[in-house]
Write a protein that holds these residues in place. Structure first.
Motif, PDB file in Angstrom:
ATOM      1  N   LEU A  70       0.833  -1.217   0.000  1.00 48.99           N
ATOM      2  CA  LEU A  70       0.000   0.000   0.000  1.00 48.99           C
ATOM      3  C   LEU A  70       0.863   1.261   0.000  1.00 48.99           C
ATOM      4  CD1 LEU A  70      -2.954  -0.909   2.400  1.00 48.99           C
ATOM      5  CD2 LEU A  70      -2.984  -0.629  -0.091  1.00 48.99           C
ATOM      6  N   VAL A  71       2.036   1.160   0.632  1.00 49.53           N
ATOM      7  CA  VAL A  71       2.935   2.318   0.669  1.00 49.53           C
ATOM      8  C   VAL A  71       3.414   2.618  -0.752  1.00 49.53           C
ATOM      9  CG1 VAL A  71       5.087   3.238   1.611  1.00 49.53           C
ATOM     10  CG2 VAL A  71       3.659   1.764   3.023  1.00 49.53           C
ATOM     11  N   TRP A  72       3.833   1.565  -1.485  1.00 51.72           N
ATOM     12  CA  TRP A  72       4.297   1.774  -2.869  1.00 51.72           C
ATOM     13  C   TRP A  72       3.152   2.280  -3.752  1.00 51.72           C
ATOM     14  CZ3 TRP A  72       8.989   2.697  -3.966  1.00 51.72           C
ATOM     15  CH2 TRP A  72      10.036   2.067  -3.312  1.00 51.72           C
ATOM     16  N   LYS A  73       1.931   1.817  -3.455  1.00 50.61           N
ATOM     17  CA  LYS A  73       0.785   2.280  -4.245  1.00 50.61           C
ATOM     18  C   LYS A  73       0.619   3.797  -4.090  1.00 50.61           C
ATOM     19  CE  LYS A  73      -3.767   0.654  -4.924  1.00 50.61           C
ATOM     20  NZ  LYS A  73      -4.911   0.040  -4.335  1.00 50.61           N
ATOM     21  N   ALA A  74       0.764   4.242  -2.836  1.00 54.94           N
ATOM     22  CA  ALA A  74       0.647   5.691  -2.572  1.00 54.94           C
ATOM     23  C   ALA A  74       1.798   6.441  -3.244  1.00 54.94           C
ATOM     24  CB  ALA A  74       0.628   5.951  -1.075  1.00 54.94           C
ATOM     25  N   VAL A  75       2.994   5.820  -3.218  1.00 49.55           N
ATOM     26  CA  VAL A  75       4.169   6.437  -3.850  1.00 49.55           C
ATOM     27  C   VAL A  75       3.927   6.576  -5.361  1.00 49.55           C
ATOM     28  CG1 VAL A  75       6.589   6.017  -4.453  1.00 49.55           C
ATOM     29  CG2 VAL A  75       5.822   5.673  -2.105  1.00 49.55           C
ATOM     30  N   ASP A  76       3.378   5.526  -5.962  1.00 49.53           N
ATOM     31  CA  ASP A  76       3.086   5.566  -7.408  1.00 49.53           C
ATOM     32  C   ASP A  76       2.037   6.626  -7.727  1.00 49.53           C
ATOM     33  OD1 ASP A  76       4.884   3.676  -8.227  1.00 49.53           O
ATOM     34  OD2 ASP A  76       3.521   1.995  -7.847  1.00 49.53           O
ATOM     35  N   ALA A  77       1.063   6.748  -6.830  1.00 51.83           N
ATOM     36  CA  ALA A  77      -0.032   7.697  -7.079  1.00 51.83           C
ATOM     37  C   ALA A  77       0.478   9.125  -7.224  1.00 51.83           C
ATOM     38  CB  ALA A  77      -1.054   7.604  -5.954  1.00 51.83           C
ATOM     39  N   VAL A  78       1.639   9.416  -6.592  1.00 55.43           N
ATOM     40  CA  VAL A  78       2.163  10.783  -6.685  1.00 55.43           C
ATOM     41  C   VAL A  78       3.423  10.832  -7.565  1.00 55.43           C
ATOM     42  CG1 VAL A  78       1.216  11.504  -4.467  1.00 55.43           C
ATOM     43  CG2 VAL A  78       3.507  10.517  -4.544  1.00 55.43           C
ATOM     44  N   GLY A  79       3.682   9.717  -8.279  1.00 54.52           N
ATOM     45  CA  GLY A  79       4.807   9.677  -9.219  1.00 54.52           C
ATOM     46  C   GLY A  79       6.164   9.793  -8.552  1.00 54.52           C
ATOM     47  N   MET A  80       6.348   9.119  -7.404  1.00 56.98           N
ATOM     48  CA  MET A  80       7.627   9.251  -6.663  1.00 56.98           C
ATOM     49  C   MET A  80       8.471   7.980  -6.702  1.00 56.98           C
ATOM     50  SD  MET A  80       8.264  12.097  -4.561  1.00 56.98           S
ATOM     51  CE  MET A  80       8.764  11.629  -2.929  1.00 56.98           C
ATOM     52  N   ARG A  81       8.024   6.950  -7.414  1.00 59.54           N
ATOM     53  CA  ARG A  81       8.741   5.665  -7.331  1.00 59.54           C
ATOM     54  C   ARG A  81      10.225   5.823  -7.685  1.00 59.54           C
ATOM     55  NH1 ARG A  81       7.982  -0.126  -7.216  1.00 59.54           N
ATOM     56  NH2 ARG A  81       5.779   0.128  -6.790  1.00 59.54           N
ATOM     57  N   ASP A  82      10.496   6.475  -8.823  1.00 53.46           N
ATOM     58  CA  ASP A  82      11.904   6.597  -9.248  1.00 53.46           C
ATOM     59  C   ASP A  82      12.731   7.304  -8.182  1.00 53.46           C
ATOM     60  OD1 ASP A  82      11.243   5.326 -11.491  1.00 53.46           O
ATOM     61  OD2 ASP A  82      11.277   7.091 -12.819  1.00 53.46           O
TER      62      ASP A  82
END
Ligand SMILES: Nc1ncnc2c1ncn2[C@@H]1O[C@H](COP(=O)(O)OP(=O)(O)OP(=O)(O)O)[C@@H](O)[C@H]1O
Length: 627
Positions: A491-503
């Motif tokens: 869920l944390v990565w999902k939230a990170v993806d939602a704001v385009g911060m994965r990279d």
């Protein structure tokens, strides 16, 4: 005269820091009208409070402490009594060996008593060192908890943060409280023991002794009072100075300070404030000196009286010589103990003044803790309604929100716009129940927030505030705020993806485990816009029925902003979304826009409706385009 010189001469000097003067209940020092005996009579209450607090943290240590005090007193009494016994033998008219032989049992008891006294003193100090750290932690945590739990409106009350600053000193003083109490009790016990022995030797000695230490005691209490008065006058300035120090030295604000050439002014300001504090402290020095000189002179005269009395009793044969010799030791012991009683008594009294501030703040904070009711809020909320809501900040004449009625449905995106200070953020605080309406009601599916349990309400809200905290925590905790929903990081990565911060996060040295605080060893720092994305991720991660974003993209690049608004639209069906923004183009995504002015809703409709209505919204859009 050149222009430059004229300009220089006309430049005003920097203004001194504003003097803060309290009014109302805080304008008066609580000691201002307290008489000497009122002050002195506080001591038993302070001792009682200390014992209760200590008992709550470590009963065994308190029992050990009390036992040691009794043993110390008993040892002191035995020491004096057997000194008399030993003296009687040592000063008898007999050969030296016979005298020593006669005195031997008393001398052995003396050695044992001295040993017992020392061991119990060491054990008492050990017990006190076991209690003190935990007592400090308890007091400190109580203070932090009380401050975090008050109604948000309390922060706007005059004097609240100054009372908090005063209470902080109380917490610091907790460190010396047990030691002061222990030393006071030890001195009292020794004084009673020595006083008892002296009274047995000759009744006249005790009152004379008391007279000898009375001036020192009075002086110490008066001096504590002067110190506290100065401290009381300095609270406001010290509070501001502390804040200035924090802002001026925080690396995060270093660029602003340097590039605006503020360093010189800040240092001048900081020094000026410190000197004003020093001035008050120095101003009290003559009073302290007068007290010390008077107490010292009177104490000296009375002490001479004590020795004269003893000499007179011995010279006139009213007490035999061995008894007079014991009295000499007893007087010394009693004098030392009495001096300690007054010194430690005054120290405790002094500490009690600061502790009283701490207790007063805790009471104040408890009175301001939410007491709204126990109504709960269902997991899903379908409608939020505001009925003629009014809110005025304490001390303000005009309401910040003035008669707003509103209905928000699940699945709806509402944009709130308006000029600075029009009441947008205050409105969001009323909708989330951070503030309670002075008039009117905020209803969540019919439940009045004024009667609902705050935790139940805030479990259902997610807020991206204008001024957000950049917690010195790891990335993961910065998103979950320490409230994980699952055992893994999905869920944390999902939230990170939602704001385009994965990279960005994958490039950090420890990915989700990276510590976000450059100031701390091994920590990393994000840029302003990256932080803002993270704060949005934090809100999205909560998956609540109400999502409020107050200027969520003000620092973001176009890609970040686009990403966030796409996400808001994607999630909109499952919740109610409120976006406060000055970027009027962003309001296109809203189902409805309300325009606020002076706390009122003056326009309400879709983007196109408002654009063609020719009101404030249309004017603001035109201004935004007029570059
Ligand atoms: N904590 C506070 N204590 C006292 N007054 C406050 C406080 N917060 C806001 N105000 C006042 O309430 C009014 C509305 O403020 P609010 O922050 O709601 O405006 P806003 O529309 O969100 O402004 P902005 O666009 O600048 O964010 C202003 O006059 C402000 O000075």
């Amino acid at each position: 005269m050149t222009d430059a010189l004229t300009a220089h001469e006309e430049t005003p000097p920097p203004p001194p820091p504003a003097a803060i003067e309290f009014e109302g209940e805080f304008g008066k020092n609580p000691l201002a009208e307290a008489g000497f005996f009122t002050m002195g009579s506080r001591l038993p209450a302070v001792l009682g409070a200390t014992v209760r607090m200590a008992w709550a943290v470590d009963r065994a240590a308190v029992l050990l402490l009390v036992l040691c005090q009794i043993l110390t007193g008993a040892a002191a009494a035995v020491l004096l009594a057997f000194t008399a016994e030993a003296m009687a033998h040592l000063l008898a008219a007999a050969p030296v060996s016979a005298r020593l032989h006669g005195a031997l049992p008393a001398l052995i008891v003396l050695a044992l008593a001295a040993g017992t006294g020392r061991i119990s003193t060491a054990l008492a100090s050990y017990a006190s060192s076991r209690i003190t750290p935990r007592l400090m932690t308890e007091a400190d945590v109580a203070l932090v908890a009380a401050t975090c739990r008050v109604e948000a409106a309390a922060y706007s009350e005059d004097g609240f943060s100054d009372r908090q600053e005063a209470a902080e000193i109380g917490t610091v003083r907790t460190a010396t409280m047990v030691d002061d109490a222990q030393r006071l009790m030890a001195a009292v016990v020794r004084m009673v023991a020595a006083g008892g022995v002296i009274t047995v030797l000759h009744w006249m000695m005790l009152p004379v002794l008391l007279l000898a230490v009375l001036p020192a005691g009075t002086g110490a209490i008066l001096r504590a009072r002067v110190d506290y008065e100065t401290h009381y006058l300095n609270i406001g300035d010290r509070n501001v100075r502390g804040m200035m120090r924090w802002w001026a030295t925080l690396p995060r604000h270093g660029d602003e300070v340097r590039a605006n050439g503020m360093t010189g002014y800040l240092l001048y300001w900081y020094r000026a404030l410190s000197e004003r504090i020093d001035q008050r402290t120095l101003g009290s020095a003559p009073r302290r000196l007068r007290i010390d000189l008077t107490a010292g002179a009177l104490g000296g005269i009375f002490l001479m009286g004590t020795w004269a009395t003893l000499a007179w009793l011995a010279a006139t044969g009213r007490v035999p010589l061995p008894v007079a010799a014991t009295a000499l030791v007893a007087v010394q012991t009693a004098l030392a103990a009495l001096s300690q009683v007054v010194i430690q008594g005054a120290a405790m009294f002094h500490t009690s003044l600061y502790l009283a501030d701490m207790r007063a703040f805790l009471t104040m904070a408890t009175e301001r803790a939410p007491a709204r009711g126990a109504l709960t809020i269902p997991e899903e909320v379908h409608e939020i309604r505001l009925d003629d809501v009014v809110y005025r900040y304490p001390g303000k004449e005009q309401p910040a929100v003035d008669g707003v009625s509103l209905r928000l449905q699940r699945g709806e995106i509402l944009a709130v716009v308006g000029e600075n200070g029009s009441g947008k953020s205050t409105l969001t605080k009323l909708i989330t129940g951070i503030l309670l309406a002075d008039k009117g009601r905020v209803l969540w599916d019919g439940t009045d927030l004024a009667r609902a349990d705050v935790d139940a309400v805030w479990k259902r809200t997610a807020l991206v505030p204008q001024n957000f905290a950049t917690w010195p925590l790891r990335v993961r905790e910065n998103i979950t705020l320490g409230q994980p929903k699952t055992w893994d990081d999905d869920l944390v990565w999902k939230a990170v993806d939602a704001v385009g911060m994965r990279d960005t996060i994958e490039e950090l040295p420890n990915r989700l485990d990276s510590l976000l605080a450059r100031e701390l060893y091994g920590g990393v720092e994000l840029s302003g816009g990256q932080w803002q994305r993270l704060v949005c991720a934090r809100a999205l991660y909560r998956q609540t029925p109400l999502l409020i974003l107050d200027e969520p993209t003000s620092q973001m690049d176009a890609r970040g902003e686009h990403q966030i608004f796409l996400e808001i639209k994607r999630l909109a069906a499952a919740c109610m979304t409120i976006v406060v923004t000055h970027q009027l183009e962003n309001t296109r995504l809203a189902d409805r826009i309300i325009v606020m002015e002076h706390g009122r809703v003056i326009e309400d409709g879709t983007y196109d409706d408002l654009l063609h209505a020719g009101g404030l919204f249309a004017e603001l859009v035109a201004l935004a385009k007029d570059r």
